[in-house]
Scaffold this motif. Sequence first.
Motif, PDB file in Angstrom:
ATOM      1  N   ARG A1730     -21.203  31.404  23.139  1.00 38.62           N
ATOM      2  CA  ARG A1730     -21.150  32.691  23.818  1.00 38.62           C
ATOM      3  C   ARG A1730     -19.852  32.831  24.595  1.00 38.62           C
ATOM      4  O   ARG A1730     -19.263  33.925  24.678  1.00 38.62           O
ATOM      5  CB  ARG A1730     -22.357  32.828  24.748  1.00 38.62           C
ATOM      6  N   TYR A1731     -19.421  31.733  25.172  1.00 35.59           N
ATOM      7  CA  TYR A1731     -18.148  31.757  25.886  1.00 35.59           C
ATOM      8  C   TYR A1731     -17.007  32.106  24.937  1.00 35.59           C
ATOM      9  O   TYR A1731     -16.140  32.941  25.252  1.00 35.59           O
ATOM     10  CB  TYR A1731     -17.934  30.395  26.544  1.00 35.59           C
ATOM     11  N   LEU A1732     -16.997  31.468  23.759  1.00 36.43           N
ATOM     12  CA  LEU A1732     -15.938  31.761  22.778  1.00 36.43           C
ATOM     13  C   LEU A1732     -16.037  33.202  22.296  1.00 36.43           C
ATOM     14  O   LEU A1732     -15.010  33.875  22.091  1.00 36.43           O
ATOM     15  CB  LEU A1732     -16.068  30.782  21.622  1.00 36.43           C
ATOM     16  N   ARG A1733     -17.253  33.674  22.100  1.00 36.74           N
ATOM     17  CA  ARG A1733     -17.404  35.052  21.642  1.00 36.74           C
ATOM     18  C   ARG A1733     -16.852  36.027  22.657  1.00 36.74           C
ATOM     19  O   ARG A1733     -16.251  37.048  22.314  1.00 36.74           O
ATOM     20  CB  ARG A1733     -18.882  35.337  21.376  1.00 36.74           C
ATOM     21  N   LEU A1734     -17.077  35.689  23.937  1.00 34.31           N
ATOM     22  CA  LEU A1734     -16.523  36.570  24.954  1.00 34.31           C
ATOM     23  C   LEU A1734     -14.992  36.536  24.922  1.00 34.31           C
ATOM     24  O   LEU A1734     -14.329  37.567  25.099  1.00 34.31           O
ATOM     25  CB  LEU A1734     -17.037  36.170  26.333  1.00 34.31           C
ATOM     26  N   GLN A1735     -14.471  35.323  24.711  1.00 34.30           N
ATOM     27  CA  GLN A1735     -13.020  35.221  24.610  1.00 34.30           C
ATOM     28  C   GLN A1735     -12.517  36.014  23.411  1.00 34.30           C
ATOM     29  O   GLN A1735     -11.499  36.729  23.481  1.00 34.30           O
ATOM     30  CB  GLN A1735     -12.613  33.748  24.503  1.00 34.30           C
ATOM     31  N   VAL A1736     -13.247  35.881  22.303  1.00 33.10           N
ATOM     32  CA  VAL A1736     -12.876  36.640  21.099  1.00 33.10           C
ATOM     33  C   VAL A1736     -13.002  38.136  21.369  1.00 33.10           C
ATOM     34  O   VAL A1736     -12.180  38.943  20.936  1.00 33.10           O
ATOM     35  CB  VAL A1736     -13.762  36.198  19.922  1.00 33.10           C
ATOM     36  N   LYS A1737     -14.030  38.490  22.061  1.00 33.78           N
ATOM     37  CA  LYS A1737     -14.259  39.909  22.360  1.00 33.78           C
ATOM     38  C   LYS A1737     -13.081  40.478  23.142  1.00 33.78           C
ATOM     39  O   LYS A1737     -12.601  41.590  22.886  1.00 33.78           O
ATOM     40  CB  LYS A1737     -15.543  40.066  23.144  1.00 33.78           C
ATOM     41  N   LEU A1738     -12.662  39.678  24.141  1.00 36.93           N
ATOM     42  CA  LEU A1738     -11.524  40.163  24.918  1.00 36.93           C
ATOM     43  C   LEU A1738     -10.297  40.348  24.028  1.00 36.93           C
ATOM     44  O   LEU A1738      -9.580  41.348  24.144  1.00 36.93           O
ATOM     45  CB  LEU A1738     -11.211  39.172  26.048  1.00 36.93           C
ATOM     46  N   ALA A1739     -10.133  39.344  23.136  1.00 32.73           N
ATOM     47  CA  ALA A1739      -8.973  39.478  22.207  1.00 32.73           C
ATOM     48  C   ALA A1739      -9.192  40.646  21.249  1.00 32.73           C
ATOM     49  O   ALA A1739      -8.268  41.397  20.908  1.00 32.73           O
ATOM     50  CB  ALA A1739      -8.788  38.177  21.438  1.00 32.73           C
ATOM     51  N   GLN A1740     -10.435  40.782  20.791  1.00 29.92           N
ATOM     52  CA  GLN A1740     -10.751  41.875  19.867  1.00 29.92           C
ATOM     53  C   GLN A1740     -10.475  43.232  20.507  1.00 29.92           C
ATOM     54  O   GLN A1740      -9.916  44.149  19.864  1.00 29.92           O
ATOM     55  CB  GLN A1740     -12.220  41.788  19.445  1.00 29.92           C
ATOM     56  N   GLU A1741     -10.906  43.356  21.744  1.00 29.03           N
ATOM     57  CA  GLU A1741     -10.697  44.642  22.384  1.00 29.03           C
ATOM     58  C   GLU A1741      -9.217  44.977  22.497  1.00 29.03           C
ATOM     59  O   GLU A1741      -8.799  46.140  22.343  1.00 29.03           O
ATOM     60  CB  GLU A1741     -11.348  44.621  23.772  1.00 29.03           C
ATOM     61  N   GLN A1742      -8.442  43.927  22.768  1.00 27.68           N
ATOM     62  CA  GLN A1742      -7.010  44.188  22.851  1.00 27.68           C
ATOM     63  C   GLN A1742      -6.421  44.529  21.484  1.00 27.68           C
ATOM     64  O   GLN A1742      -5.574  45.416  21.341  1.00 27.68           O
ATOM     65  CB  GLN A1742      -6.293  42.965  23.438  1.00 27.68           C
ATOM     66  N   LEU A1743      -6.920  43.818  20.423  1.00 26.45           N
ATOM     67  CA  LEU A1743      -6.357  44.055  19.073  1.00 26.45           C
ATOM     68  C   LEU A1743      -6.913  45.327  18.461  1.00 26.45           C
ATOM     69  O   LEU A1743      -6.175  46.131  17.865  1.00 26.45           O
ATOM     70  CB  LEU A1743      -6.684  42.862  18.173  1.00 26.45           C
TER      71      LEU A1743
END
Length: 1913
Positions: A1730-1743
Amino acid sequence: MDPVITQELARAESQQDAAALRRAYELIKAANLGKSELDPTESFSPDLFVLCAEQALKMGQPEVSEDCIQMYFKAKGPVTQFLGRAHLCRAQLCAPKSTDNLEEFENCVTQYMKAINFAKGEPRYYFLVFNASVLYWQMARPFLKPGHYHHLIASLAQIVSVLQQTEEEDKDWQAELMLELLECYLQAGKTEEAARFCAAAAPFIKANAPHRYRQMFAVMVRHELMDELQLKEEKRTSLSMSVTFHMNMLRAKLDKNDLPEDVSRILKKTHQRLGYFNHQRFPSIREEKILLLFELAHLSLTLKCEEVSSDCISDLKIIESKDPGTLVEIEGLECELEALRLESKVRTYSRAAVESQLSITQRLDVALQRAVRLGDLRVIHVLCTTQWNLCLPLLQHNLRRRLRRPLASVAAVLEQVDSLMVLLRCQVHMEMALIEEDEDRLEPAVQHLRKAALLDSQGLYREYLKVASNRLRLCTMLYQSPERAEDKAIMAIEQAKKAIPKDSVRKKRALLVNAGLALAPDTFQIVLDSENEAKVSTGKSRGRFAHLCAKARHHTISVDKAAGHLRRLGHENNQERVQIWAELAKVARQQGVWDVCRTASRFCLLYDSVKAKKLPRPRRGRKRRTRASSAQASKGPSEFLLQRSASSQLLRKFAEVGFISAEATIQLLQSEGVKLNDRPIPPEDLSQHPAGYVPEDPEDNAEWIVYRTWIESLSQYATSSWLRSADIGQDIQEAWIVQNAVAYVLNHNHHLIAAGRQKELVDTLYHLLGIVKVTGHNGDPVMLVMLCNALARGLIMSWIPAQASERARRAVRTNTPHMPLDPGASSEVRAAVEVCEFALNLTNGTVPEETVPTVARQQLIATWVKAKQLLQQQIGPRLGAEEQGPDEDIGSVTRVLVALEMYLCNGLGLMDFTVPPLTQLVRMASECSWADPVVELQALMRLTNFAYMTHDHEVAMACSQKAIRMGIGLLRPTSPVQAQLVAEMLSTTACVQGRSIMENLKGQTQLRLVAAKAFAESVRFGGIARSSALVMLAARHFWNTWLPLLSSAANRKKARSAIQKVVSTINKTEANKQDNGGVQLLHQWPTADFQNGGTDGYFLPEAEDDLTLRAALYGVLFHCHADLEDWEGGLRVLDEAVQVLPRTAHRLLIFKHMVIVKAKLGQNFTMEIQKFRDESEDYLAHMWHRLALNSKSVYGELTCYHSAIQALQTPESEWQKVDYIMEFSEWLYHRQFPIEDVTFHLNWAIDILLGMKPAKDTPEPAGEPPPTQAPPESPECEDTGTVSLEKLHSVRQLEALARAHTLLALMAWPSPACEEDCLVACTLLKRIWQVSLSRAGKLLSESRVAAAASSNLLLPKKDKDRGKDKDRGKDKDRGKDKDRGKDKDRGEDKGPKQVLRPPAAQSQPPAPTTELGLPGSVEEWAVYSCPEEAAGVFSQDESDFTVNASSIQRPMYTLHYLDQLVTVLQKLSLCQLTIPVLQLGVLISACVVGSKTLEDLYHLRLALVCSDLTLREAAALHEEAVGQAYIGETEQASCRKEIALRKEKGREPLLEESLPALDRRQSAVPPAEMKPLLAKDKIMKTNGETGRGLDGTSLPQLWTLKAEVLLQMDLYQPARLLLSEAYQAFQELEDPCAQSRCLHLLAQLANKERNHEQARRLVEQARLLGGGEDFWYSSSLTLADALLSLGTEGAETVVCQLFQKLVETFNILKKERPNRTPVLEFMTADLEARYLRLQVKLAQEQLLGSCGGFFFYGMESFLSHVFVESLAAASLSECQLMVLLDRARSYDSLQRHMAASCGKSALRLSLEDPVDTAILLSLVGVKSILANQWPTVLQDNALRASVLWESLLAAGKPTGRAVRLLQKMQAGDVVSHDESPGTSRDRLTLQSQPRGPEWLLTSLNLVLYGLPHQVVE
């Protein structure tokens, strides 16, 4: 010559010159002989002879005076005055030297009479008459003492007559002589002559000496010398005469012992008359008033009237006389008054009273010295008399030495003034002799005895003084041996007296034996050896009683030889020998030499027997009678009186020795182990006898009869000695001897009287009563009352029915008239009534001196009322008032006591008295003037009891409160013995008060506490009374009162102080327990009172006996300390209990608590645990188990668990052993022992269960073949597959095995072994269904055969409808559930083949519910409902083959493990297997627990599972079974009631079943949590009172579980209602963990309702309360969901930090809890994902916000890695292409995905569907989407990515063509690439992918959504 002689005589007179007198005498003598030196022929006057004689008398030369008088009478001078003077001189010369020389007295009187007769004839010589009277009175003064007054009468009367004839001018002197003559008449007993003399003397004195007339009048009044009318007329002449009259009238009655009743009134009235003397107005009467006040004060003190004497002293002080003599006399009166006030205390010889009396004597001695200095003879005599009276009570052997100084002063002063109180002086000297002798001052003692002998004018003490003088003489003989045998005996006795206490008894005995041998050398030793057992010879007899018989015969023969002693000795020195024998007996008794005492007493009493035989003989012969009469006639009257006195003294001595002899005989009886008048008890036969020996009755043994007869003769001898002494007292008219005899009889027979055996004493008591009636009671009416009471009871006791109460009940039923007594009995009872009435009439207050204490009359009244009842004589309405005296106070008290006794006698089967109403009796008692407050208290106590027995609560409370108030005031001022009696009554009263309150409790707790306080007071008073029976009775009631409240810690805190006091009182009373068996009861017959039972009542458990109650009280005290966790204090309480309680089994409870406390404190409990070694093994194991739960260290817990398991060795204890092993395994798991040890013990428990043998007396279930082989006795670690499932028929065994496998699954999660154990557990639970239904079918078949009238067994219509709906739902959903069914079948195939047996016909339709068969499929299980017939069988059956309370003994534990199994199966995605398990939960809830609401919980869970399995109809059926009411009003009321009770009671007590070491509140910080994986703190409880249904405090937990299911079913409103109620209840229960769970569920509900801010607040509040690992994991996810859903800036960062912190915490816990590592790793992995998904989410939102294309390559679905809410809110219009190469699956990814999906709703999971995902992405603006449609492997996605990149980027092809290129590719092409096969677990997962029959179209997995012509630039 005359002048010369005259000159010499004048010189001798003036200068007291003896030489001049001698010269004159020589001249007179020479002249008389005719030899004058001057002139022989010269004559001289004869008067000179008289003058010289008078001067010689004056100068103390009687020989000169005598010679001169002789010369005068020879000279025959003229008759002048000198003749009369010569006679006076001769009278003085022949004055008697002592009162014994009567001849000299007569000669002297003759001379005085000659002088008087000479002088009375010539008036000029009248002065000689006066002088003669004066000289005569000086001479006669020594005769003014008792026994000599009569000698003066004739001469003094003649002198008084001559003085009247000569008309003497000194009338006062004449009046004085008249008064003295009157006194002589009175003292000589000549009353008539005195009266005649008074008739002439009184007018003379009144006329000529009026100041002496009052004295004359007093004598006339006192001795009745004048007519009473004349005296009364005379008294009216003045106040002084009136006062004198009344005082002397009282003195006269006092002399006659006939005082009036109103003495005090007369004295007060007399004092009032004295007040009329106004000495200030008339100073002349001042001295007369003082004299009268003194007389009245002395008389008042004599009559013991303190008030009047005190008033007189006050008046004397007011007069303020300046006369020192008056002041001294006043001080003497004050001392005497103080002594009078101390009289009652001095009688008891209390130390304070004796010291006060001694201080008074010292003050009086000082006053006496002042009086001596003043020289006032009257005051001196008054003070000496007062001092003697004060010293009399203190003349005891150990006190008289302190009176030496005051008595010496009295003796010296009286001797100095030559007092005529010779009797007082004699007695003082005798006491002084004793005091000096005590101090070994023999010479002064001898002098005092000599003086006493001289003063003993009447010879009253002549014999005593003679013996005492001889004794002292012998004591002074140091080196001489007396010749007389009597003197030898006296010397030996005196030597024995001087023995000190340290001297040995042998030394004292030797001296006393020597004295006896000196008196009776022939027989004394023989009689003395009668008690010497060394002289006893049994001969050849060796029988059981041979020695006793020989002892009796030897004693009898030896004693009989004493009679010959007097025959041989004769009658020489009889009186002296009697005195010596008596003294020897007394000394031997004082020094405890009892055998010598008995022997000396026998020899002394021999003389009494001889005298008794010889006294009648002189009366038979006329000659002897004549001699005796003549001899007596020849002797004077005084000598005859002396002879009578000597005889009385001898008889008195016999009486005293009789008392000593009886006492010594009783000591001999006691040495034989027998009390007086008791029969001896045969000794125990300790010899060995052959088989078949028949013991002989001692009463048939001749030897025993001889011994018994001897013992009885000793009792008779003692009694006869007392009776003989009483007869002597009657003969010599000395009542004190009779009084002592009665006291001896009553005291030494007290054990008979207390035991109700007065019948044996009737003859003796009759004899004594007859004597007392003759002699009087010697001022001791109490003794007379006791004698009459004992005699009356002896007459009636044998006629009182023993079973009166039973006859009363029988008489009430049948109304049978009472049978009268037979004539013999009636005569005895009438005699008893007469005796009682004699004593009652004597003590009714008519004579004040006869008044007795009320308690003494109470005994008589009780006896009298009982005798009246036996005679069937009613007592009149005046309650015996017609027989009462004039004293109204005594009468009113008597009426109340009579009424109380009548109440006590009613209702016992005899005649019932007509009694006044109880309220009237209470009023009568309140109006009485009680002289004895103790009796009043007793009356109030009995009234309280009567009111309680008649259920009159108000009267009972009023009387008890008044009694307690009064009794408390009586405790301190009374004596210790009386204080004990008061305390006994207070204890009884308080106990009855408490019982009355309890009877009228009416549910009021406050009144219960008041009753408990009353019982506690009863215990306290019982302790003061030292009565163990009263203390324990009150303690039992105290326990009964408190017991319903002791389950509450708050109430235990309230009760702690009271219980401590009760326990302390019990311990003190038991330590100082007294035997009250010798106390005589007021009633010795059955009464309607608490004295004869009826107070015990019913007692609750733990109060059946004293020791159990004491142990229980200590247990409560221990729990009071345990409530405060004060274990050291609790241990001190337990130590005290061990010290005070006896060594019985009752201490086991104490040791049980002790070992547990020591285990808690980490102390050594080895010694305490040894106390249980004799107990059963299950109890010992239970103790070790409790120690394990309370041990402080891990090693201690391990040791105790091991000991508990090892203690159980018998087959009967295998079930308990299994439970302990399973609990031990849980403990090992919690304490982080290796998991191998945990599984080993669980497998051990499984082996024991599999090895159990079925009960032989239990039939096999129907349809099941019997087992062919018994399991092994000692199981070894084997696999469960070796035992066939068909051999297991015990539901209890199957349930335990299921629990064991469930525990294995829980501890193995998430390993593959977990699934295997779950499948085994499911199979075992299905076996329970099979066995139970089979047994039910058999029982129903048998009942159907037995009941021929019954119809075929049909199911209810409702069950049929459910079956039809089930079939329809099955047809509709068959296609949808096909895959799930296959998965289920595969899951079942994984279990052991020999345990799981597949259904016989799965393809057939489900069996109808009316048949008792098992469902065959998931669909059938889902709609299955246990038939009502089977459920009825289960509820009634008690065998081990059905689901019932006997086989499922702890249903809530079973249900908890079913829930755990369901949870694990759901985690394993084996939801279809949970349905049979949940159905079993429904069955247990309904048939065993009997709770509809608990049954609803399992129906809801079944509905949820069926819904998840898309079994909608089944879900609807279960929802319909629950209904719409998820919480009922009854549940809410029950819960609130229990919470209210819990609040009232406080914390619940420590239960036996609880686990105090594990029942700890969880901390808020996860690392500090040490909560084990145990169910005992989580499970719900059944109702403890009924055993059915849930406990009220468990309902909130049930509501929480329901709410959790409803949340999953999206039923928000009922879930909110349940959670709100549960949360409120948990707050009241102060359960933080449960509160946090409720708040967490409410937070989840808020998230579901999109109220994310509320969810955040709720979950944060929950996290403040804390919880376990699962709580922190789930609450973190809920908080993260809320934070992310709020959409606040930086929420993702906060959530990431939250996850990271929790991961760090779990990593720490992994090290601390290695056994929990797999679970923690699972949680950690999910949090990291879940922590990684949140990190990915943050990156996803930026991308995603700015990119034109997006590529995803990962495991599982794309949306499982992103937040749908954020994605839906994003704008991706710039994104032209999105490639989603997701759905790659492995074993690990699948586990993570399942864990992440647990908290998601069905709607949220549906969005992860490929089509729904594409729609969502299109809606947010994505132009084209490439996505997989089903799961694939990671290698395939890699191949697809390479193809797409090559086509889209390198070749520049459009998206549609690139996808088409992939679709045209063959399966072989896909697999042929360099594909590395996954792990076995991956293959296991991929095998579930759909495959075609020939080839797999992998290329069809990737699908394009959107525009196909899109080109990537």
